[in-house]
Write a protein that holds these residues in place. Structure first.
Motif, PDB file in Angstrom:
ATOM      1  N   ILE A 112    -124.431 -23.448  10.079  1.00  0.00           N
ATOM      2  CA  ILE A 112    -125.153 -24.525  10.750  1.00  0.00           C
ATOM      3  C   ILE A 112    -124.917 -24.290  12.235  1.00  0.00           C
ATOM      4  O   ILE A 112    -123.783 -24.247  12.686  1.00  0.00           O
ATOM      5  CB  ILE A 112    -124.602 -25.915  10.352  1.00  0.00           C
ATOM      6  N   ASP A 113    -125.995 -24.120  12.988  1.00  0.00           N
ATOM      7  CA  ASP A 113    -125.825 -23.854  14.415  1.00  0.00           C
ATOM      8  C   ASP A 113    -125.603 -25.170  15.153  1.00  0.00           C
ATOM      9  O   ASP A 113    -126.546 -25.844  15.556  1.00  0.00           O
ATOM     10  CB  ASP A 113    -127.024 -23.109  14.987  1.00  0.00           C
ATOM     11  N   TYR A 114    -124.330 -25.517  15.317  1.00  0.00           N
ATOM     12  CA  TYR A 114    -123.983 -26.782  15.965  1.00  0.00           C
ATOM     13  C   TYR A 114    -124.366 -26.798  17.443  1.00  0.00           C
ATOM     14  O   TYR A 114    -124.578 -27.858  18.013  1.00  0.00           O
ATOM     15  CB  TYR A 114    -122.496 -27.075  15.793  1.00  0.00           C
ATOM     16  N   ARG A 115    -124.456 -25.605  18.065  1.00  0.00           N
ATOM     17  CA  ARG A 115    -124.915 -25.566  19.466  1.00  0.00           C
ATOM     18  C   ARG A 115    -126.325 -26.129  19.560  1.00  0.00           C
ATOM     19  O   ARG A 115    -126.611 -26.975  20.405  1.00  0.00           O
ATOM     20  CB  ARG A 115    -124.903 -24.132  20.006  1.00  0.00           C
ATOM     21  N   ASP A 116    -127.205 -25.630  18.694  1.00  0.00           N
ATOM     22  CA  ASP A 116    -128.588 -26.126  18.692  1.00  0.00           C
ATOM     23  C   ASP A 116    -128.642 -27.614  18.390  1.00  0.00           C
ATOM     24  O   ASP A 116    -129.432 -28.344  18.983  1.00  0.00           O
ATOM     25  CB  ASP A 116    -129.440 -25.364  17.673  1.00  0.00           C
ATOM     26  N   GLU A 117    -127.798 -28.061  17.461  1.00  0.00           N
ATOM     27  CA  GLU A 117    -127.780 -29.484  17.098  1.00  0.00           C
ATOM     28  C   GLU A 117    -127.375 -30.352  18.294  1.00  0.00           C
ATOM     29  O   GLU A 117    -127.960 -31.408  18.524  1.00  0.00           O
ATOM     30  CB  GLU A 117    -126.833 -29.727  15.916  1.00  0.00           C
ATOM     31  N   LEU A 118    -126.368 -29.902  19.041  1.00  0.00           N
ATOM     32  CA  LEU A 118    -125.933 -30.671  20.217  1.00  0.00           C
ATOM     33  C   LEU A 118    -126.997 -30.658  21.307  1.00  0.00           C
ATOM     34  O   LEU A 118    -127.243 -31.680  21.955  1.00  0.00           O
ATOM     35  CB  LEU A 118    -124.608 -30.129  20.755  1.00  0.00           C
ATOM     36  N   GLU A 119    -127.635 -29.514  21.527  1.00  0.00           N
ATOM     37  CA  GLU A 119    -128.679 -29.438  22.549  1.00  0.00           C
ATOM     38  C   GLU A 119    -129.886 -30.286  22.165  1.00  0.00           C
ATOM     39  O   GLU A 119    -130.499 -30.930  23.017  1.00  0.00           O
ATOM     40  CB  GLU A 119    -129.059 -27.983  22.804  1.00  0.00           C
ATOM     41  N   LYS A 120    -130.214 -30.312  20.881  1.00  0.00           N
ATOM     42  CA  LYS A 120    -131.307 -31.169  20.396  1.00  0.00           C
ATOM     43  C   LYS A 120    -130.949 -32.646  20.604  1.00  0.00           C
ATOM     44  O   LYS A 120    -131.768 -33.443  21.064  1.00  0.00           O
ATOM     45  CB  LYS A 120    -131.561 -30.886  18.917  1.00  0.00           C
ATOM     46  N   PHE A 121    -129.714 -32.999  20.298  1.00  0.00           N
ATOM     47  CA  PHE A 121    -129.226 -34.370  20.497  1.00  0.00           C
ATOM     48  C   PHE A 121    -129.337 -34.760  21.970  1.00  0.00           C
ATOM     49  O   PHE A 121    -129.743 -35.875  22.312  1.00  0.00           O
ATOM     50  CB  PHE A 121    -127.780 -34.471  20.002  1.00  0.00           C
ATOM     51  N   ALA A 122    -129.012 -33.830  22.856  1.00  0.00           N
ATOM     52  CA  ALA A 122    -129.112 -34.097  24.295  1.00  0.00           C
ATOM     53  C   ALA A 122    -130.571 -34.322  24.705  1.00  0.00           C
ATOM     54  O   ALA A 122    -130.867 -35.263  25.453  1.00  0.00           O
ATOM     55  CB  ALA A 122    -128.509 -32.942  25.090  1.00  0.00           C
ATOM     56  N   ARG A 123    -131.462 -33.463  24.229  1.00  0.00           N
ATOM     57  CA  ARG A 123    -132.886 -33.624  24.574  1.00  0.00           C
ATOM     58  C   ARG A 123    -133.413 -34.982  24.118  1.00  0.00           C
ATOM     59  O   ARG A 123    -134.204 -35.616  24.823  1.00  0.00           O
ATOM     60  CB  ARG A 123    -133.720 -32.504  23.951  1.00  0.00           C
ATOM     61  N   GLU A 124    -132.959 -35.436  22.951  1.00  0.00           N
ATOM     62  CA  GLU A 124    -133.371 -36.748  22.443  1.00  0.00           C
ATOM     63  C   GLU A 124    -132.896 -37.875  23.354  1.00  0.00           C
ATOM     64  O   GLU A 124    -133.450 -38.969  23.338  1.00  0.00           O
ATOM     65  CB  GLU A 124    -132.836 -36.965  21.025  1.00  0.00           C
ATOM     66  N   ASN A 125    -131.863 -37.616  24.160  1.00  0.00           N
ATOM     67  CA  ASN A 125    -131.320 -38.597  25.099  1.00  0.00           C
ATOM     68  C   ASN A 125    -131.705 -38.283  26.543  1.00  0.00           C
ATOM     69  O   ASN A 125    -131.050 -38.747  27.476  1.00  0.00           O
ATOM     70  CB  ASN A 125    -129.793 -38.654  24.955  1.00  0.00           C
ATOM     71  N   ASP A 126    -132.751 -37.480  26.715  1.00  0.00           N
ATOM     72  CA  ASP A 126    -133.259 -37.106  28.040  1.00  0.00           C
ATOM     73  C   ASP A 126    -132.211 -36.440  28.922  1.00  0.00           C
ATOM     74  O   ASP A 126    -132.080 -36.748  30.109  1.00  0.00           O
ATOM     75  CB  ASP A 126    -133.845 -38.322  28.765  1.00  0.00           C
ATOM     76  N   VAL A 127    -131.453 -35.533  28.325  1.00  0.00           N
ATOM     77  CA  VAL A 127    -130.420 -34.794  29.049  1.00  0.00           C
ATOM     78  C   VAL A 127    -130.687 -33.303  28.859  1.00  0.00           C
ATOM     79  O   VAL A 127    -130.889 -32.843  27.731  1.00  0.00           O
ATOM     80  CB  VAL A 127    -129.003 -35.150  28.526  1.00  0.00           C
ATOM     81  N   ASN A 128    -130.705 -32.557  29.960  1.00  0.00           N
ATOM     82  CA  ASN A 128    -130.824 -31.095  29.896  1.00  0.00           C
ATOM     83  C   ASN A 128    -129.411 -30.533  29.751  1.00  0.00           C
ATOM     84  O   ASN A 128    -128.600 -30.665  30.672  1.00  0.00           O
ATOM     85  CB  ASN A 128    -131.460 -30.539  31.166  1.00  0.00           C
ATOM     86  N   MET A 129    -129.136 -29.922  28.606  1.00  0.00           N
ATOM     87  CA  MET A 129    -127.767 -29.471  28.356  1.00  0.00           C
ATOM     88  C   MET A 129    -127.760 -28.067  27.768  1.00  0.00           C
ATOM     89  O   MET A 129    -128.622 -27.713  26.961  1.00  0.00           O
ATOM     90  CB  MET A 129    -127.072 -30.436  27.381  1.00  0.00           C
ATOM     91  N   VAL A 130    -126.767 -27.283  28.188  1.00  0.00           N
ATOM     92  CA  VAL A 130    -126.491 -25.977  27.614  1.00  0.00           C
ATOM     93  C   VAL A 130    -125.092 -26.069  27.021  1.00  0.00           C
ATOM     94  O   VAL A 130    -124.142 -26.451  27.713  1.00  0.00           O
ATOM     95  CB  VAL A 130    -126.545 -24.856  28.672  1.00  0.00           C
ATOM     96  N   VAL A 131    -124.977 -25.746  25.736  1.00  0.00           N
ATOM     97  CA  VAL A 131    -123.672 -25.762  25.077  1.00  0.00           C
ATOM     98  C   VAL A 131    -123.075 -24.364  25.181  1.00  0.00           C
ATOM     99  O   VAL A 131    -123.686 -23.377  24.785  1.00  0.00           O
ATOM    100  CB  VAL A 131    -123.786 -26.200  23.597  1.00  0.00           C
ATOM    101  N   CYS A 132    -121.881 -24.301  25.740  1.00  0.00           N
ATOM    102  CA  CYS A 132    -121.173 -23.042  25.946  1.00  0.00           C
ATOM    103  C   CYS A 132    -119.970 -23.043  25.014  1.00  0.00           C
ATOM    104  O   CYS A 132    -118.915 -23.551  25.377  1.00  0.00           O
ATOM    105  CB  CYS A 132    -120.728 -22.923  27.399  1.00  0.00           C
ATOM    106  N   ASP A 133    -120.155 -22.483  23.826  1.00  0.00           N
ATOM    107  CA  ASP A 133    -119.046 -22.481  22.867  1.00  0.00           C
ATOM    108  C   ASP A 133    -118.151 -21.264  23.113  1.00  0.00           C
ATOM    109  O   ASP A 133    -118.368 -20.487  24.046  1.00  0.00           O
ATOM    110  CB  ASP A 133    -119.563 -22.549  21.429  1.00  0.00           C
ATOM    111  N   LYS A 134    -117.146 -21.106  22.287  1.00  0.00           N
ATOM    112  CA  LYS A 134    -116.140 -20.053  22.472  1.00  0.00           C
ATOM    113  C   LYS A 134    -116.781 -18.664  22.548  1.00  0.00           C
ATOM    114  O   LYS A 134    -116.411 -17.848  23.391  1.00  0.00           O
ATOM    115  CB  LYS A 134    -115.146 -20.128  21.317  1.00  0.00           C
ATOM    116  N   GLU A 135    -117.732 -18.386  21.695  1.00  0.00           N
ATOM    117  CA  GLU A 135    -118.380 -17.073  21.684  1.00  0.00           C
ATOM    118  C   GLU A 135    -119.221 -16.871  22.948  1.00  0.00           C
ATOM    119  O   GLU A 135    -119.206 -15.805  23.544  1.00  0.00           O
ATOM    120  CB  GLU A 135    -119.250 -16.930  20.431  1.00  0.00           C
ATOM    121  N   TRP A 136    -119.943 -17.888  23.366  1.00  0.00           N
ATOM    122  CA  TRP A 136    -120.756 -17.839  24.583  1.00  0.00           C
ATOM    123  C   TRP A 136    -119.852 -17.565  25.780  1.00  0.00           C
ATOM    124  O   TRP A 136    -120.159 -16.725  26.630  1.00  0.00           O
ATOM    125  CB  TRP A 136    -121.486 -19.176  24.740  1.00  0.00           C
TER     126      TRP A 136
END
Length: 166
Positions: A112-136
């Motif tokens: 499950i790509d949790y990065r995409d899930e968090l970025e989608k959640f941010a867009r739903e709240n009118d926030v431009n977000m980039v998730v930088c996880d350990k691998e990134w």
């Protein structure tokens, strides 16, 4: 390979994230928050008038979320989502940021790509977000000799010691 066990406190993780963004963005405008002051209003790092970074421009807010080694991706995702909803999104809007870079020291790109899930959640709240996880983060840190040495005791060149540290 980076030995992430050396990043064993949230203060070290916050400083590492700020140092990485300062180097990658070639910014002299980065205003890091002192990790020892407590609540910083959602500004672990703040760059007003950031240049072009990953095709993004404007004001950048850097927020780091440290988790103990061994934290499961779904646990880190749940905690991040709760904190984003509770305070980080309001801090983003209060600071009039254009982009929020959320740094997490857990790999979130699993089945499950949790990065995409968090970025989608941010867009739903009118926030431009980039998730930088350990691998990134690792992909970028590995290209920075000083960060590899200073934070992970892993110099790119044998016996490399930056003059400022020497």
């Amino acid at each position: 390979m980076l030995d992430w066990s050396k990043i064993d406190t949230w203060q070290k993780f916050q400083r590492l994230c700020n140092a990485l963004f300062e180097l990658e963005m070639h910014s002299t405008d980065l205003k890091p928050s002192d990790p020892n002051i407590g609540d910083d209003g959602g500004k672990d790092g703040f760059i007003k008038k950031g240049g072009d970074y990953l095709g993004k421009t404007g004001t950048f807010l850097i927020q780091s979320k440290y988790h103990k080694e061994g934290t499961q991706p779904n646990d880190a995702f749940g905690q991040a989502k709760a904190e984003l909803n509770k305070k980080e999104f309001s801090n983003y809007k209060k600071n009039k940021a254009d982009w929020l870079f959320l740094c997490i020291n857990v790999t979130l790109n699993t089945k499950i790509d949790y990065r995409d899930e968090l970025e989608k959640f941010a867009r739903e709240n009118d926030v431009n977000m980039v998730v930088c996880d350990k691998e990134w983060l690792a992909m970028r840190i590995e290209r920075q000799p000083f960060l590899r040495y200073y934070y992970f005791s892993n110099p790119s060149i044998p016996l490399f010691l930056p003059p400022a540290i020497y």
